[in-house]
Design a protein around this motif. Structure first.
Motif, PDB file in Angstrom:
ATOM      1  N   ALA A 151      78.963  26.398  54.091  1.00 46.36           N
ATOM      2  CA  ALA A 151      79.690  27.391  54.893  1.00 46.36           C
ATOM      3  C   ALA A 151      78.853  28.610  55.268  1.00 46.36           C
ATOM      4  CB  ALA A 151      80.942  27.819  54.132  1.00 46.36           C
ATOM      5  N   GLU A 152      78.247  29.263  54.276  1.00 45.05           N
ATOM      6  CA  GLU A 152      77.514  30.504  54.596  1.00 45.05           C
ATOM      7  C   GLU A 152      76.370  30.243  55.560  1.00 45.05           C
ATOM      8  OE1 GLU A 152      78.107  29.817  51.276  1.00 45.05           O
ATOM      9  OE2 GLU A 152      78.708  31.673  50.241  1.00 45.05           O
ATOM     10  N   LEU A 153      75.621  29.166  55.307  1.00 45.73           N
ATOM     11  CA  LEU A 153      74.445  28.912  56.147  1.00 45.73           C
ATOM     12  C   LEU A 153      74.833  28.677  57.590  1.00 45.73           C
ATOM     13  CD1 LEU A 153      72.124  26.628  53.994  1.00 45.73           C
ATOM     14  CD2 LEU A 153      71.738  28.975  54.717  1.00 45.73           C
ATOM     15  N   LEU A 154      75.857  27.844  57.818  1.00 49.14           N
ATOM     16  CA  LEU A 154      76.169  27.508  59.203  1.00 49.14           C
ATOM     17  C   LEU A 154      76.913  28.632  59.915  1.00 49.14           C
ATOM     18  CD1 LEU A 154      79.323  26.246  59.689  1.00 49.14           C
ATOM     19  CD2 LEU A 154      78.361  24.533  58.186  1.00 49.14           C
ATOM     20  N   CYS A 155      77.433  29.602  59.161  1.00 44.77           N
ATOM     21  CA  CYS A 155      78.039  30.784  59.788  1.00 44.77           C
ATOM     22  C   CYS A 155      77.056  31.954  59.772  1.00 44.77           C
ATOM     23  CB  CYS A 155      79.302  31.201  59.042  1.00 44.77           C
ATOM     24  SG  CYS A 155      80.605  30.005  59.153  1.00 44.77           S
ATOM     25  N   ASN A 156      75.842  31.703  59.324  1.00 44.57           N
ATOM     26  CA  ASN A 156      74.840  32.758  59.264  1.00 44.57           C
ATOM     27  C   ASN A 156      75.367  33.961  58.465  1.00 44.57           C
ATOM     28  OD1 ASN A 156      72.301  33.498  59.838  1.00 44.57           O
ATOM     29  ND2 ASN A 156      72.698  34.181  61.936  1.00 44.57           N
ATOM     30  N   ALA A 157      76.034  33.667  57.359  1.00 41.50           N
ATOM     31  CA  ALA A 157      76.698  34.719  56.575  1.00 41.50           C
ATOM     32  C   ALA A 157      75.942  34.996  55.277  1.00 41.50           C
ATOM     33  CB  ALA A 157      78.119  34.298  56.248  1.00 41.50           C
ATOM     34  N   ASP A 158      76.032  36.231  54.833  1.00 45.15           N
ATOM     35  CA  ASP A 158      75.441  36.645  53.571  1.00 45.15           C
ATOM     36  C   ASP A 158      76.486  36.549  52.455  1.00 45.15           C
ATOM     37  OD1 ASP A 158      72.735  37.319  53.652  1.00 45.15           O
ATOM     38  OD2 ASP A 158      73.162  39.162  54.772  1.00 45.15           O
ATOM     39  N   PRO A 159      76.041  36.616  51.197  1.00 47.50           N
ATOM     40  CA  PRO A 159      77.015  36.732  50.113  1.00 47.50           C
ATOM     41  C   PRO A 159      77.929  37.919  50.399  1.00 47.50           C
ATOM     42  CG  PRO A 159      74.821  36.420  49.211  1.00 47.50           C
ATOM     43  CD  PRO A 159      74.666  36.583  50.696  1.00 47.50           C
ATOM     44  N   GLY A 160      79.214  37.756  50.093  1.00 51.13           N
ATOM     45  CA  GLY A 160      80.163  38.854  50.320  1.00 51.13           C
ATOM     46  C   GLY A 160      80.914  38.727  51.633  1.00 51.13           C
ATOM     47  N   GLU A 161      80.492  37.814  52.507  1.00 50.99           N
ATOM     48  CA  GLU A 161      81.136  37.735  53.818  1.00 50.99           C
ATOM     49  C   GLU A 161      82.200  36.642  53.931  1.00 50.99           C
ATOM     50  OE1 GLU A 161      78.147  39.571  56.997  1.00 50.99           O
ATOM     51  OE2 GLU A 161      77.476  37.615  56.318  1.00 50.99           O
ATOM     52  N   LEU A 162      82.079  35.597  53.129  1.00 50.21           N
ATOM     53  CA  LEU A 162      83.074  34.520  53.183  1.00 50.21           C
ATOM     54  C   LEU A 162      83.594  34.244  51.780  1.00 50.21           C
ATOM     55  CD1 LEU A 162      81.248  31.900  55.483  1.00 50.21           C
ATOM     56  CD2 LEU A 162      83.177  33.373  56.131  1.00 50.21           C
ATOM     57  N   PHE A 163      84.904  34.095  51.655  1.00 49.42           N
ATOM     58  CA  PHE A 163      85.527  33.689  50.393  1.00 49.42           C
ATOM     59  C   PHE A 163      85.755  32.184  50.545  1.00 49.42           C
ATOM     60  CE2 PHE A 163      89.143  33.532  47.333  1.00 49.42           C
ATOM     61  CZ  PHE A 163      88.514  34.158  46.271  1.00 49.42           C
ATOM     62  N   ILE A 164      85.219  31.391  49.606  1.00 48.37           N
ATOM     63  CA  ILE A 164      85.112  29.955  49.890  1.00 48.37           C
ATOM     64  C   ILE A 164      85.829  29.067  48.880  1.00 48.37           C
ATOM     65  CG2 ILE A 164      83.428  28.055  50.044  1.00 48.37           C
ATOM     66  CD1 ILE A 164      81.521  30.074  51.313  1.00 48.37           C
ATOM     67  N   PHE A 165      86.544  28.070  49.413  1.00 51.34           N
ATOM     68  CA  PHE A 165      87.150  27.031  48.587  1.00 51.34           C
ATOM     69  C   PHE A 165      86.784  25.697  49.226  1.00 51.34           C
ATOM     70  CE2 PHE A 165      90.454  24.104  47.240  1.00 51.34           C
ATOM     71  CZ  PHE A 165      90.522  24.366  45.881  1.00 51.34           C
ATOM     72  N   ARG A 166      86.112  24.839  48.466  1.00 49.25           N
ATOM     73  CA  ARG A 166      85.708  23.548  49.039  1.00 49.25           C
ATOM     74  C   ARG A 166      86.147  22.401  48.147  1.00 49.25           C
ATOM     75  NH1 ARG A 166      79.364  24.333  50.457  1.00 49.25           N
ATOM     76  NH2 ARG A 166      79.540  22.180  51.163  1.00 49.25           N
ATOM     77  N   ASN A 167      86.533  21.307  48.771  1.00 47.67           N
ATOM     78  CA  ASN A 167      86.780  20.070  48.035  1.00 47.67           C
ATOM     79  C   ASN A 167      86.514  18.895  48.972  1.00 47.67           C
ATOM     80  OD1 ASN A 167      89.099  19.609  49.640  1.00 47.67           O
ATOM     81  ND2 ASN A 167      90.436  20.613  48.171  1.00 47.67           N
ATOM     82  N   VAL A 168      86.658  17.683  48.461  1.00 48.49           N
ATOM     83  CA  VAL A 168      86.391  16.515  49.299  1.00 48.49           C
ATOM     84  C   VAL A 168      87.405  16.471  50.450  1.00 48.49           C
ATOM     85  CG1 VAL A 168      86.376  13.984  49.362  1.00 48.49           C
ATOM     86  CG2 VAL A 168      85.364  15.205  47.419  1.00 48.49           C
ATOM     87  N   ALA A 169      86.903  16.461  51.653  1.00 52.03           N
ATOM     88  CA  ALA A 169      87.715  16.332  52.875  1.00 52.03           C
ATOM     89  C   ALA A 169      88.654  17.519  53.131  1.00 52.03           C
ATOM     90  CB  ALA A 169      88.492  15.024  52.903  1.00 52.03           C
TER      91      ALA A 169
END
Ligand SMILES: [Zn+2]
Length: 209
Positions: A49-67
């Protein structure tokens, strides 16, 4: 290079580069986080997420799981969303699927994966597949079917979020409410596309930006 050497050396290299670019970077982050979006995405390593949005730590709150499934009956998922909208005051929630998602591909198949938890987790994508059987069958090949089911799955997660009480409460009394963004990442191009958007508060689908 062994695992520990690699992960720790890469971390040190990254941290020193950050400090070189911006000496106060970590001190500021230690005080607080002000993320501009909650990102609910697939755990696939090709969709960072951060890399493809060109975001730094602190900019995106992230929850990931399969699919990228929103499981509101699971405390891990529900609490992340509740914290994002109530404690952090986040007004934009992204659900991001991606082309050729392995989880969605597995859900396209009739056979089970023989991975107990994965099969349980994918049940609802199979239901979405069955509900849209006719449309999917009319598509020319397997990849188009998977990519269309990726979109249908994203929309189904947005529908779920739109009725989630914690989001509805957080959207009450705010000027623009909370916007839910359904996105798909084309990993063969590196590009994100918004396929659906919904405003909680006014409670309506809106044209994606
Ligand atoms: Zn995936």
């Amino acid at each position: 290079m062994d695992f520990n050497k690699r992960i720790l050396l890469e971390n040190q290299a990254w941290a020193s580069r950050k400090v070189e670019e911006d000496p106060g970077f970590f001190e500021r982050l230690a005080i607080k986080q002000v993320p501009y979006a909650l990102w609910i995405g697939c755990a696939d390593s090709r969709v960072p997420a951060e890399l493809l949005c060109n975001a730094d730590p602190g900019e995106l709150f992230i929850f990931r799981n399969v699919a990228n499934i929103v499981s509101l009956d699971q405390p891990g998922c529900a609490s992340a969303i509740e914290y994002a909208v109530h404690a952090l005051g986040i007004k934009h929630i992204v659900v991001c699927g991606h082309h050729l998602c392995g989880g969605v591909k597995a859900a396209m198949e009739e056979e089970k994966t023989n991975l107990f938890h994965v099969d349980n987790h994918l049940v609802e994508i199979k239901e979405t597949r069955d509900k849209n059987k006719k449309e999917l069958e009319e598509l020319p090949d397997d990849n188009s079917r998977v990519n269309r089911l990726v979109e249908l799955n994203v929309i189904s997660q947005i529908e779920k979020l739109s009725g989630f009480e914690a989001i509805k409460q957080a959207a009450t009394g705010t000027e623009r409410g909370i916007r839910l963004h359904g996105m798909v990442y084309a990993l063969e191009e590196g590009l994100l596309r918004e396929i659906a958007a919904y405003d909680v508060g006014p409670d309506r689908w809106v044209t994606p930006d």
